[in-house]
Scaffold this motif. Structure first.
Motif, mmCIF file in Angstrom:
data_model
loop_
_atom_site.group_PDB
_atom_site.id
_atom_site.type_symbol
_atom_site.label_atom_id
_atom_site.label_comp_id
_atom_site.label_asym_id
_atom_site.label_seq_id
_atom_site.Cartn_x
_atom_site.Cartn_y
_atom_site.Cartn_z
ATOM 1 N N GLY A 119 0.808 -1.061 -0.056
ATOM 2 C CA GLY A 119 -0.158 -0.125 -0.185
ATOM 3 C C GLY A 119 0.885 1.047 0.125
ATOM 4 O O GLY A 119 1.787 1.458 0.671
ATOM 5 N N ASN A 120 0.254 2.292 -0.953
ATOM 6 C CA ASN A 120 1.169 3.466 -0.918
ATOM 7 C C ASN A 120 0.358 4.381 -0.240
ATOM 8 O O ASN A 120 -0.840 4.568 -0.585
ATOM 9 C CB ASN A 120 1.608 3.939 -2.281
ATOM 10 N N PHE A 121 1.039 5.283 0.771
ATOM 11 C CA PHE A 121 0.105 6.125 1.712
ATOM 12 C C PHE A 121 0.668 7.414 1.716
ATOM 13 O O PHE A 121 1.970 7.722 1.285
ATOM 14 C CB PHE A 121 0.117 5.704 3.015
ATOM 15 N N GLN A 122 0.004 8.538 1.933
ATOM 16 C CA GLN A 122 0.587 9.699 1.947
ATOM 17 C C GLN A 122 -0.220 10.513 3.062
ATOM 18 O O GLN A 122 -1.439 10.557 3.329
ATOM 19 C CB GLN A 122 0.442 10.822 0.745
ATOM 20 N N VAL A 123 0.478 11.340 4.007
ATOM 21 C CA VAL A 123 -0.040 12.054 5.210
ATOM 22 C C VAL A 123 0.507 13.445 5.058
ATOM 23 O O VAL A 123 1.755 13.564 5.007
ATOM 24 C CB VAL A 123 -0.005 11.088 6.513
ATOM 25 N N VAL A 124 -0.411 14.378 5.454
ATOM 26 C CA VAL A 124 0.320 15.748 5.792
ATOM 27 C C VAL A 124 0.140 15.909 7.448
ATOM 28 O O VAL A 124 -0.780 15.925 8.121
ATOM 29 C CB VAL A 124 -0.789 17.042 5.038
ATOM 30 N N VAL A 125 1.304 15.996 7.910
ATOM 31 C CA VAL A 125 1.706 16.102 9.152
ATOM 32 C C VAL A 125 1.869 17.865 9.784
ATOM 33 O O VAL A 125 2.727 18.496 8.972
ATOM 34 C CB VAL A 125 2.998 15.540 9.570
ATOM 35 N N ASP A 126 0.973 18.233 10.750
ATOM 36 C CA ASP A 126 1.197 19.365 11.107
ATOM 37 C C ASP A 126 1.500 19.464 12.454
ATOM 38 O O ASP A 126 0.462 19.175 13.421
ATOM 39 C CB ASP A 126 -0.227 20.225 10.848
ATOM 40 N N LEU A 127 2.711 19.427 12.898
ATOM 41 C CA LEU A 127 3.190 19.311 14.301
ATOM 42 C C LEU A 127 3.790 20.764 14.649
ATOM 43 O O LEU A 127 4.496 21.651 14.090
ATOM 44 C CB LEU A 127 4.459 18.518 14.100
ATOM 45 N N ALA B 54 6.197 0.408 8.270
ATOM 46 C CA ALA B 54 6.088 1.552 7.232
ATOM 47 C C ALA B 54 7.442 1.810 6.868
ATOM 48 O O ALA B 54 8.325 2.309 7.795
ATOM 49 C CB ALA B 54 4.969 2.889 7.796
ATOM 50 N N ALA B 55 7.335 2.028 5.526
ATOM 51 C CA ALA B 55 8.978 2.637 5.061
ATOM 52 C C ALA B 55 8.560 4.057 4.366
ATOM 53 O O ALA B 55 8.085 4.083 3.337
ATOM 54 C CB ALA B 55 9.425 1.665 3.888
ATOM 55 N N LEU B 56 9.212 4.936 5.050
ATOM 56 C CA LEU B 56 9.076 6.606 4.548
ATOM 57 C C LEU B 56 9.915 6.631 3.172
ATOM 58 O O LEU B 56 11.017 6.296 3.243
ATOM 59 C CB LEU B 56 9.393 7.542 5.637
ATOM 60 N N ASP B 57 9.096 7.217 2.104
ATOM 61 C CA ASP B 57 9.722 7.508 0.934
ATOM 62 C C ASP B 57 10.657 8.812 0.853
ATOM 63 O O ASP B 57 9.769 9.806 0.771
ATOM 64 C CB ASP B 57 8.911 7.510 -0.172
ATOM 65 N N ALA B 58 11.987 8.795 1.159
ATOM 66 C CA ALA B 58 12.663 10.236 1.348
ATOM 67 C C ALA B 58 12.503 10.957 0.043
ATOM 68 O O ALA B 58 12.452 12.033 0.045
ATOM 69 C CB ALA B 58 14.167 9.712 1.751
ATOM 70 N N ASP B 59 12.387 10.343 -1.059
ATOM 71 C CA ASP B 59 12.218 11.390 -2.296
ATOM 72 C C ASP B 59 11.019 11.808 -2.593
ATOM 73 O O ASP B 59 10.861 12.770 -3.509
ATOM 74 C CB ASP B 59 12.431 10.155 -3.640
ATOM 75 N N HIS B 60 10.044 11.657 -1.862
ATOM 76 C CA HIS B 60 8.684 12.014 -2.183
ATOM 77 C C HIS B 60 7.940 12.414 -0.957
ATOM 78 O O HIS B 60 6.781 12.959 -0.599
ATOM 79 C CB HIS B 60 7.643 10.788 -2.638
ATOM 80 N N VAL C 54 8.734 14.992 12.827
ATOM 81 C CA VAL C 54 7.555 14.915 11.934
ATOM 82 C C VAL C 54 7.776 13.403 11.080
ATOM 83 O O VAL C 54 6.655 13.040 10.786
ATOM 84 C CB VAL C 54 7.690 16.043 11.133
ATOM 85 N N GLN C 55 9.105 13.157 10.794
ATOM 86 C CA GLN C 55 9.117 11.888 10.180
ATOM 87 C C GLN C 55 8.551 10.538 11.096
ATOM 88 O O GLN C 55 7.912 9.863 10.555
ATOM 89 C CB GLN C 55 10.528 11.576 9.865
ATOM 90 N N GLN C 56 8.815 10.708 12.186
ATOM 91 C CA GLN C 56 8.405 9.615 13.231
ATOM 92 C C GLN C 56 6.766 9.566 13.426
ATOM 93 O O GLN C 56 6.113 8.656 13.149
ATOM 94 C CB GLN C 56 8.981 9.953 14.564
ATOM 95 N N LEU C 57 6.309 10.840 13.338
ATOM 96 C CA LEU C 57 4.903 11.076 13.311
ATOM 97 C C LEU C 57 4.052 10.758 11.976
ATOM 98 O O LEU C 57 2.993 9.766 11.986
ATOM 99 C CB LEU C 57 4.439 12.558 13.601
ATOM 100 N N ALA C 58 4.759 10.813 10.705
ATOM 101 C CA ALA C 58 4.441 10.416 9.674
ATOM 102 C C ALA C 58 4.325 9.125 9.477
ATOM 103 O O ALA C 58 3.201 8.259 9.108
ATOM 104 C CB ALA C 58 5.289 11.167 8.410
ATOM 105 N N VAL C 59 5.435 8.344 10.188
ATOM 106 C CA VAL C 59 5.323 6.855 9.930
ATOM 107 C C VAL C 59 4.192 6.186 10.854
ATOM 108 O O VAL C 59 3.574 5.378 10.453
ATOM 109 C CB VAL C 59 6.767 6.278 10.532
ATOM 110 N N ARG C 60 3.805 6.973 12.143
ATOM 111 C CA ARG C 60 2.884 6.421 12.928
ATOM 112 C C ARG C 60 1.530 6.805 12.000
ATOM 113 O O ARG C 60 0.801 5.711 12.343
ATOM 114 C CB ARG C 60 3.088 7.211 14.128
#
Length: 220
Positions: A72-80, A139-145, A173-179
């Motif tokens: 699954g490909n996911f995208q989230v907008v984190v506002d920390l 979950a693996a964060l895509d650094a390029d995107h 924010v990266q940790q929060l995005a992974v969560r």
């Protein structure tokens, strides 16, 4: 000739002089920072990039026995936002808007299948398999995107970045995005899709080997 005492100029208190001096120093400091980041200024001196990294070292090799059946490909907008309890945001506080993109895989661990989980009839035309339920990977964060849209920092936080070994760190924010991506994957039906795909793969494989009936079920 006399002069009225009320007309004599008042002297500035010592503490006021100190505050004024600090304000002037900060103003000059931030003016210099703003000039340093103006477009084109840094090009006057020229910059060069050198990659002095050492070779990548192989730490370990792990044998895999799982079948990655869905991704699954996911995208989230984190506002920390981090605020200080007693100071205004302009003085102490940060707010980061970050777009995190990542993937989560779902797999079936075929290495957990035992001898009793596979049965075949005498003429080898029917097979029954019992597999463990599909699981989700990390979950693996895509650094390029993934990227920061905006960063807002208070005065004290900007000063702290000047003396920090890792200024403007996006680790939080990266940790929060992974969560958030992990939570979204949990409710996405990804494991159910993985089991469906695994069933289809095994049925196609065994039927190509001559089996007419292939039954696949999933347990704990």
């Amino acid at each position: 000739m006399t002069t009225s005492l009320g007309r004599l100029p008042r002297r500035m208190p010592g503490w006021a002089k100190a505050v004024t001096a600090v304000v002037l120093v900060l103003a000059v400091l931030f003016a210099g920072i703003r000039l340093a980041v103006l477009p084109g200024i840094k090009d006057l001196f020229g910059t060069e990039t050198h990659d002095r990294s050492g070779p990548a070292l192989l730490k370990s090799i792990q044998d895999m026995s799982r079948y990655d059946a869905a991704s699954g490909n996911f995208q989230v907008v984190v506002d920390l936002e981090k605020d200080s309890k007693y100071l205004p945001d302009a003085v102490r506080g940060t707010r980061t808007l970050y777009v995190g993109a990542g993937t989560v895989d779902a797999y079936v661990d075929l290495g957990r299948v035992g001898e009793g989980d596979v049965t075949v009839n005498g003429d080898r035309t029917s097979a029954t398999l019992r597999l463990p339920h599909a699981r989700r990977g990390r979950a693996a964060l895509d650094a390029d995107h993934s990227y920061a849209v905006s960063k807002q920092r208070g005065l004290l936080d900007r000063l702290g970045d000047l003396f920090s070994d890792n200024p403007n760190s996006e680790h939080a924010v990266q940790q929060l995005a992974v969560r958030h991506i992990t939570d979204a994957a949990r409710d996405s039906g990804l494991t159910a899709r993985a089991e469906t795909n695994t069933t289809g793969m095994l049925q196609g494989l065994l039927r190509s080997l001559g089996f007419k009936e292939v039954h696949v079920s999933y347990g704990a």
